[in-house]
Design an enzyme around this catalytic site. Structure first.
Site, mmCIF file in Angstrom:
data_model
loop_
_atom_site.group_PDB
_atom_site.id
_atom_site.type_symbol
_atom_site.label_atom_id
_atom_site.label_comp_id
_atom_site.label_asym_id
_atom_site.label_seq_id
_atom_site.Cartn_x
_atom_site.Cartn_y
_atom_site.Cartn_z
ATOM 1 N N LYS A 173 5.442 34.506 -25.611
ATOM 2 C CA LYS A 173 6.726 34.392 -24.610
ATOM 3 C C LYS A 173 7.690 33.187 -25.234
ATOM 4 C CE LYS A 173 4.266 33.430 -21.273
ATOM 5 N NZ LYS A 173 3.682 33.019 -19.816
ATOM 6 N N THR A 204 12.579 28.397 -11.439
ATOM 7 C CA THR A 204 11.828 28.973 -12.294
ATOM 8 C C THR A 204 10.418 29.113 -11.948
ATOM 9 O OG1 THR A 204 11.623 27.513 -13.731
ATOM 10 C CG2 THR A 204 13.372 29.039 -14.147
ATOM 11 N N GLY A 206 6.992 29.559 -11.155
ATOM 12 C CA GLY A 206 6.099 30.969 -11.277
ATOM 13 C C GLY A 206 6.307 32.095 -12.009
ATOM 14 N N THR A 207 7.355 31.703 -12.890
ATOM 15 C CA THR A 207 7.526 32.813 -14.018
ATOM 16 C C THR A 207 6.453 33.325 -14.711
ATOM 17 O OG1 THR A 207 8.309 31.428 -15.440
ATOM 18 C CG2 THR A 207 10.270 31.994 -14.078
ATOM 19 N N GLY A 208 5.590 32.631 -15.291
ATOM 20 C CA GLY A 208 4.726 33.000 -16.090
ATOM 21 C C GLY A 208 3.497 33.960 -15.336
ATOM 22 N N CYS A 209 3.384 33.468 -14.148
ATOM 23 C CA CYS A 209 2.370 34.341 -13.061
ATOM 24 C C CYS A 209 2.890 35.657 -13.057
ATOM 25 C CB CYS A 209 2.318 33.663 -11.766
ATOM 26 S SG CYS A 209 1.452 31.701 -12.024
#
Length: 267
Positions: A173, A204, A206-209
């Site tokens: 990412k 932003t 929680g974007t990875g989750c």
């Protein structure tokens, strides 16, 4: 109806962790289940407390899920101890889980390490070899590959090194780079870039989750890996572009941005 399981920690403010995962899976028309690895007391300004579950209790949760409603895909998030990672790897192997997406939450945006060296080693030795896809950010890709990443070419080299070492697809990412949010997928002979503009949104959390859960949801719905990633990226862009603004810190996204019906209307 297809099913998906999230194995992660709870976020009491609802923006990340299992709450973000369940919202994302539901938005994709997938029946969501969860095995909780830890409870947290947190909000948009920070974390004030963490209470980890015991390995035995996590094992019970996984047994209950796999012996009743089998998931079509599994997403793992932050797991901070070697003992819990061992349980996850052993149970996913025992039940021959499919479409395993590992979000290797190891390094915060600030660069701070979030889990100890022993847990990182267990993650690499036990969980990554059974993963279908691992979704590291650039600092995590540097840890997993042992290489520095300062260019697109180095992203490719690192992702290929991780894929070759662990035998899984890798989505590196690019959100930690300054001017874009371009991600790189290496899956066997496939090298694919997913390019998108950086959304000017400070919220932003929680974007990875959300991205890893969206990928798992698409895999559960039968899409191939590259298309699952492409659809997940579009979903994340939409959730950020909705510009939800809640809380006093880095707030959550609107996971339900695309859900409009008679039950979502307010007075």
């Amino acid at each position: 109806m297809h099913t998906a399981l999230t194995i992660a920690g709870s976020d009491s403010s609802g923006g990340a962790g299992i709450q973000a995962d369940i919202k994302t899976m539901t938005a994709h028309g997938v029946y969501a289940m969860s095995a909780v690895t830890a409870l947290t007391a947190q909000n948009t300004t920070g974390v004030t407390g963490i209470m980890e579950v015991t390995p035995a209790f996590l094992e019970q949760q996984l047994d209950c899920i796999f012996t009743d409603i089998r998931p079509d895909a599994v997403k793992t998030g932050m797991v901070s101890s070697s003992a819990l990672i061992e349980v996850i790897a052993e149970r996913l192997t025992r039940y021959q889980a499919e479409n395993i997406v590992v979000d290797p939450v190891m390094v915060a945006t600030s660069g701070a390490r979030l889990i100890g060296e022993d847990a990182v080693q267990t993650l690499c030795e036990r969980l990554l070899p059974i993963a279908s896809l691992v979704t590291p950010n650039i600092p995590e890709s540097e840890v997993l590959s042992g290489r520095s990443i300062t260019s697109a070419e180095q992203m490719i080299d690192a992702a290929k090194a991780i894929s070759d070492k662990y035998g899984c697809a890798v989505l590196c990412k690019g959100g930690h780079r300054v001017n874009d949010a371009n991600d790189l997928l290496v899956d066997g002979d496939t090298v694919a870039w997913f390019r998108s503009p950086r959304i000017d949104n400070p919220n932003t959390h929680g974007t990875g989750c959300t991205l890893s859960s969206a990928i798992a949801s698409n895999l559960a719905n039968g899409y191939p890996m590259e298309e699952s990633v492409r659809r997940a990226k579009r979903y994340l862009t939409g959730a950020l572009s909705a510009m939800l603004d809640l809380g006093q810190g880095s707030g959550p996204m609107n996971h339900a941005f695309a859900i409009t019906n008679e039950f979502t209307k307010s007075i």
